[in-house]
Scaffold this motif. Structure first.
Motif, mmCIF file in Angstrom:
data_model
loop_
_atom_site.group_PDB
_atom_site.id
_atom_site.type_symbol
_atom_site.label_atom_id
_atom_site.label_comp_id
_atom_site.label_asym_id
_atom_site.label_seq_id
_atom_site.Cartn_x
_atom_site.Cartn_y
_atom_site.Cartn_z
ATOM 1 N N LYS A 58 30.809 5.484 13.263
ATOM 2 C CA LYS A 58 30.060 4.234 13.384
ATOM 3 C C LYS A 58 31.029 3.171 13.896
ATOM 4 O O LYS A 58 32.196 3.169 13.525
ATOM 5 N N PHE A 59 30.519 2.287 14.729
ATOM 6 C CA PHE A 59 31.357 1.206 15.245
ATOM 7 C C PHE A 59 31.052 -0.075 14.473
ATOM 8 O O PHE A 59 29.909 -0.530 14.438
ATOM 9 N N ILE A 60 32.066 -0.610 13.803
ATOM 10 C CA ILE A 60 31.946 -1.848 13.042
ATOM 11 C C ILE A 60 32.893 -2.858 13.679
ATOM 12 O O ILE A 60 34.105 -2.630 13.731
ATOM 13 N N LYS A 61 32.323 -3.952 14.162
ATOM 14 C CA LYS A 61 33.097 -4.983 14.860
ATOM 15 C C LYS A 61 33.920 -4.388 15.998
ATOM 16 O O LYS A 61 35.082 -4.725 16.202
ATOM 17 N N GLY A 62 33.323 -3.447 16.710
ATOM 18 C CA GLY A 62 33.971 -2.837 17.862
ATOM 19 C C GLY A 62 34.987 -1.755 17.549
ATOM 20 O O GLY A 62 35.584 -1.192 18.452
ATOM 21 N N ARG A 63 35.197 -1.458 16.267
ATOM 22 C CA ARG A 63 36.183 -0.438 15.893
ATOM 23 C C ARG A 63 35.475 0.782 15.330
ATOM 24 O O ARG A 63 34.544 0.650 14.540
ATOM 25 N N GLU A 89 32.338 4.034 4.035
ATOM 26 C CA GLU A 89 32.639 3.632 5.410
ATOM 27 C C GLU A 89 34.151 3.475 5.464
ATOM 28 O O GLU A 89 34.707 2.546 4.878
ATOM 29 N N GLY A 90 34.798 4.386 6.122
ATOM 30 C CA GLY A 90 36.258 4.435 6.064
ATOM 31 C C GLY A 90 36.640 4.829 4.649
ATOM 32 O O GLY A 90 36.294 5.908 4.189
ATOM 33 N N TYR A 91 37.316 3.934 3.955
ATOM 34 C CA TYR A 91 37.675 4.193 2.556
ATOM 35 C C TYR A 91 36.984 3.197 1.627
ATOM 36 O O TYR A 91 37.423 2.969 0.511
ATOM 37 N N ARG A 92 35.886 2.609 2.073
ATOM 38 C CA ARG A 92 35.174 1.600 1.286
ATOM 39 C C ARG A 92 33.813 2.127 0.862
ATOM 40 O O ARG A 92 32.980 2.477 1.703
ATOM 41 N N PRO A 93 33.548 2.204 -0.446
ATOM 42 C CA PRO A 93 32.219 2.622 -0.907
ATOM 43 C C PRO A 93 31.187 1.565 -0.541
ATOM 44 O O PRO A 93 31.390 0.381 -0.798
ATOM 45 N N VAL A 94 30.094 1.987 0.100
ATOM 46 C CA VAL A 94 29.062 1.030 0.488
ATOM 47 C C VAL A 94 27.739 1.265 -0.224
ATOM 48 O O VAL A 94 26.933 0.355 -0.328
ATOM 49 N N SER A 95 27.492 2.478 -0.718
ATOM 50 C CA SER A 95 26.262 2.695 -1.477
ATOM 51 C C SER A 95 26.384 3.901 -2.394
ATOM 52 O O SER A 95 27.037 4.882 -2.062
ATOM 53 N N VAL A 96 25.753 3.760 -3.553
ATOM 54 C CA VAL A 96 25.631 4.853 -4.503
ATOM 55 C C VAL A 96 24.155 4.953 -4.841
ATOM 56 O O VAL A 96 23.519 3.947 -5.170
ATOM 57 N N VAL A 97 23.610 6.150 -4.735
ATOM 58 C CA VAL A 97 22.207 6.370 -5.068
ATOM 59 C C VAL A 97 22.155 7.404 -6.177
ATOM 60 O O VAL A 97 22.700 8.500 -6.043
ATOM 61 N N LEU A 98 21.512 7.020 -7.282
ATOM 62 C CA LEU A 98 21.328 7.927 -8.411
ATOM 63 C C LEU A 98 19.854 8.266 -8.532
ATOM 64 O O LEU A 98 19.003 7.375 -8.428
ATOM 65 N N ALA A 99 19.544 9.532 -8.761
ATOM 66 C CA ALA A 99 18.162 9.939 -8.941
ATOM 67 C C ALA A 99 17.600 9.278 -10.204
ATOM 68 O O ALA A 99 18.338 8.907 -11.112
ATOM 69 N N VAL A 100 16.295 9.126 -10.225
ATOM 70 C CA VAL A 100 15.652 8.566 -11.410
ATOM 71 C C VAL A 100 15.939 9.493 -12.591
ATOM 72 O O VAL A 100 15.759 10.707 -12.500
ATOM 73 N N HIS A 101 16.407 8.915 -13.682
ATOM 74 C CA HIS A 101 16.760 9.698 -14.850
ATOM 75 C C HIS A 101 16.343 8.959 -16.107
ATOM 76 O O HIS A 101 16.138 7.745 -16.094
ATOM 77 N N SER A 102 16.197 9.696 -17.176
ATOM 78 C CA SER A 102 15.814 9.071 -18.448
ATOM 79 C C SER A 102 17.035 8.431 -19.089
ATOM 80 O O SER A 102 18.124 8.977 -19.054
ATOM 81 N N ASP A 103 16.831 7.269 -19.661
ATOM 82 C CA ASP A 103 17.908 6.546 -20.325
ATOM 83 C C ASP A 103 17.911 6.921 -21.804
ATOM 84 O O ASP A 103 16.919 6.689 -22.506
ATOM 85 N N PRO A 104 18.987 7.503 -22.329
ATOM 86 C CA PRO A 104 18.988 7.938 -23.715
ATOM 87 C C PRO A 104 18.959 6.774 -24.694
ATOM 88 O O PRO A 104 18.603 6.939 -25.858
ATOM 89 N N GLN A 105 19.291 5.581 -24.247
ATOM 90 C CA GLN A 105 19.310 4.419 -25.139
ATOM 91 C C GLN A 105 17.982 3.680 -25.143
ATOM 92 O O GLN A 105 17.820 2.698 -25.837
#
Length: 106
Positions: A58-63, A89-105
């Motif tokens: 992916k090109f970000i700011k031309g790089r 993206e490179g070494y930067r986390p941009v998104s985490v997606v977790l499946a719908v799960h039950s909350d034990p609390q």
């Protein structure tokens, strides 16, 4: 002729080594980030591993930047399994997606 082939293969291996090292560094970063995320949300990162699912340029700011998508599994109580994904993206986390799960609390 055989010596030339060996020299060419050795040269290609030496050129590929830094790319392998960068890929491993990104994987370790993804794993550390996910451990921290799971700990903050009281989840368990199963098998303590991530797998590279996709990779694109992916090109970000031309790089050019390598975008890596990792998949992993997590658990709420150790008896279940849910899928998740992380994008770097490179070494930067941009998104985490977790499946719908039950909350034990809850």
């Amino acid at each position: 002729m055989e010596l030339l082939i060996i020299a060419v293969l050795a040269g290609l291996a030496l050129l590929g080594w830094p790319a392998i090292q960068r890929q491993q560094a990104a994987r370790v970063l993804a794993l550390r980030y996910l451990r921290k995320q799971c700990q903050q949300e009281n989840l368990q990162l199963l098998d303590d591993t991530v797998s590279l699912a996709r990779m694109r340029l992916k090109f970000i700011k031309g790089r050019p930047v390598l975008v890596r998508g990792y998949e992993f599994e997590f658990s709420v109580d150790g008896g279940d399994r849910y899928p998740g994904s992380l994008v770097l993206e490179g070494y930067r986390p941009v998104s985490v997606v977790l499946a719908v799960h039950s909350d034990p609390q809850a």
